[in-house]
Design a protein around this motif. Structure first.
Motif, PDB file in Angstrom:
ATOM      1  N   VAL A 164     -32.540 -36.204  82.777  1.00  0.00           N
ATOM      2  CA  VAL A 164     -32.243 -35.541  84.044  1.00  0.00           C
ATOM      3  C   VAL A 164     -33.309 -35.996  85.049  1.00  0.00           C
ATOM      4  O   VAL A 164     -34.505 -35.749  84.845  1.00  0.00           O
ATOM      5  N   GLU A 216     -29.918 -33.991  91.811  1.00  0.00           N
ATOM      6  CA  GLU A 216     -30.145 -34.080  90.364  1.00  0.00           C
ATOM      7  C   GLU A 216     -29.114 -35.026  89.756  1.00  0.00           C
ATOM      8  O   GLU A 216     -27.922 -34.952  90.064  1.00  0.00           O
ATOM      9  N   GLN A 217     -29.591 -35.928  88.890  1.00  0.00           N
ATOM     10  CA  GLN A 217     -28.695 -36.873  88.242  1.00  0.00           C
ATOM     11  C   GLN A 217     -28.865 -36.790  86.732  1.00  0.00           C
ATOM     12  O   GLN A 217     -29.993 -36.693  86.230  1.00  0.00           O
ATOM     13  N   HIS A 218     -27.745 -36.823  86.010  1.00  0.00           N
ATOM     14  CA  HIS A 218     -27.757 -36.887  84.544  1.00  0.00           C
ATOM     15  C   HIS A 218     -27.430 -38.330  84.159  1.00  0.00           C
ATOM     16  O   HIS A 218     -26.331 -38.842  84.449  1.00  0.00           O
ATOM     17  N   ARG A 228     -34.627 -35.714  88.875  1.00  0.00           N
ATOM     18  CA  ARG A 228     -34.542 -34.869  90.074  1.00  0.00           C
ATOM     19  C   ARG A 228     -35.370 -35.501  91.193  1.00  0.00           C
ATOM     20  O   ARG A 228     -36.554 -35.804  91.008  1.00  0.00           O
TER      21      ARG A 228
END
Length: 433
Positions: A314, A321-323, A316
């Motif tokens: 994850v 926020e990116q997975h 941020r």
């Protein structure tokens, strides 16, 4: 880029100092001090300023002070000496006064002439005004038996007329009717330019004028001259001065006006490649230098966080926020990370390409790799950059600057050796030749 017309290919520093001070026992004390500067405190071009920096009532005395100081110390001064005289596109009387001071300063009988490299002409107008100034230079040379074209002419771009005139230089230079090939520096004067443009800002500060700086850099490149930015008058704002120079360097404008010996040191060193390489990370609109911990480059800011999960990561940032999986994370970080090469790195890459080229290879891949650390999470990144002849020539610019400095400023050899080390200096002065 047109070939430079003078021995100096680059000018980093344009340092002005008043020629005569009222109420002082020694009215020439500022230029006397400037004449004694050496090493990184000494500019590439010193401008005893007999225009804006000197009161009108003191300018005749200022011209005499230039003669006295340059005759006494000009032979030892390590940079070039280009006094600024008065001139104005709309005032024949002002132009005549400047002409008279040029005649006096350049007179060999007065003892300073052999150390004077040229003159700086402010407040020029359209191209006809530039040719008027050039004709005065020719008359001064003829009057004193100097070689035609031996006095360099630098102009300060302080009006819309002068900015537009740069676009006409290529058509005018080289004609039998002028000696405009003597042109050396094109210097921005943002204060008077702002006045001429009738520009205003809410705070009263000068506009940034990036268009003017771009146009001056372009004009210099097209005509074989050298572009120099104007004064940065907040002399305590070192970071702002460096930021301005960084912006200028991206435009090809490697020179800047310096108002103090401290600014001279900054401007003399800033365009040179750094001693140590460093990794940078751009997060949102901010770029930070990572902390070098040997094999790892650590991010210590608070605008980015990275968390490892069972099936990925994850990330941020201020953008959200990116997975991401491992490959996606590496791609994201590669877009954010950049390496700033040291002098040694640049020379290494150039030598490696030269060896490959001499062996018949036209392009090679150069790998950049490191490990980034975000808290407890470490990520390996690497990329390959293709080097071909065009890449090599682009990399040559900072090396060519260093070689020009080394050739023309022997007073800085010791400081450069302390900065980079003798072996790196030796290789940097040889590569590309």
């Amino acid at each position: 880029m047109t070939e430079r017309r003078h021995q100096r290919k680059f000018v980093r520093t344009f340092f002005t100092s008043p020629t005569a001070l009222q109420g002082e026992d020694d009215s020439a004390k500022m230029i006397r001090r400037a004449a004694q500067l050496r090493g990184l405190e000494a500019p590439d071009v010193w401008v005893p300023d007999n225009e804006d920096a000197t009161a009108p009532s003191m300018r005749d005395e200022g011209a005499r002070n230039i003669i006295d100081v340059v005759a006494e110390g000009g032979a030892e001064f390590p940079g070039e000496i280009h006094p600024r005289v008065v001139w104005h596109r709309d005032s024949p009387a002002t132009r005549y006064q400047g002409f008279q001071h040029m005649l006096e300063i350049a007179d060999p009988d007065n003892g300073a002439s052999e150390h004077i490299d040229g003159f700086v002409i402010p407040e020029v107008g359209d191209i006809d005004d530039w040719k008027k100034a050039d004709e005065f230079f020719t008359i001064v040379e003829t009057e004193h038996g100097l070689e035609e074209g031996s006095l360099k002419m630098s102009v300060i771009i302080e009006s819309g007329e002068a900015e537009l005139a740069m676009g006409k230089l290529r058509d005018e230079m080289g004609k039998d009717t002028n000696n405009l090939e003597r042109l050396f520096l094109l210097v921005d004067g943002e204060v008077d330019y702002t006045k001429d443009m009738r520009a205003m800002t809410p705070t009263g500060k000068l506009p940034a004028w990036p268009e003017l700086r771009h146009n001056t850099s372009r004009g210099a490149s097209a005509t074989g001259c050298i572009a120099v930015d104007g004064p940065f008058d907040d002399i305590r704002d070192v970071d702002g001065y460096r930021e301005r120079m960084t912006e200028n360097h991206a435009k090809g404008m490697l020179g800047i006006w310096s108002l103090t010996p401290g600014q001279v040191v900054e401007a003399n060193t800033h365009p040179l490649p750094p001693k140590e390489g460093s990794w940078q990370l751009t997060v949102g609109d901010q770029t930070v230098t990572l902390t070098d911990e040997g094999d790892v480059q650590a991010y210590e800011g608070d605008r980015l966080s990275l968390e490892e999960t069972g099936d990925g990561y994850v990330l941020r940032t201020p953008g959200g926020e990116q997975h991401l999986d491992e490959d996606e994370l590496r791609e994201e970080l590669l877009d954010m990370a950049e390496y700033v090469p040291s002098m040694d790195d640049i020379v290494d890459s150039m030598e490696e390409f030269e060896a490959a080229r001499d062996a018949g290879t036209g392009a090679i891949a150069m790998e950049q790799a490191t490990t980034l650390r975000f808290g407890d999470v470490e990520v390996d990144i690497s990329n390959d950059r293709m080097w071909d002849e065009a890449t090599y020539q682009a990399a040559m610019t900072p090396i060519a600057l260093f070689q020009d400095v080394y050739e023309n400023r022997p007073d800085q050899h010791e400081e450069l050796a302390e900065m980079y080390g003798e072996s790196v200096v030796e290789r940097a002065t040889s590569v590309g030749k």
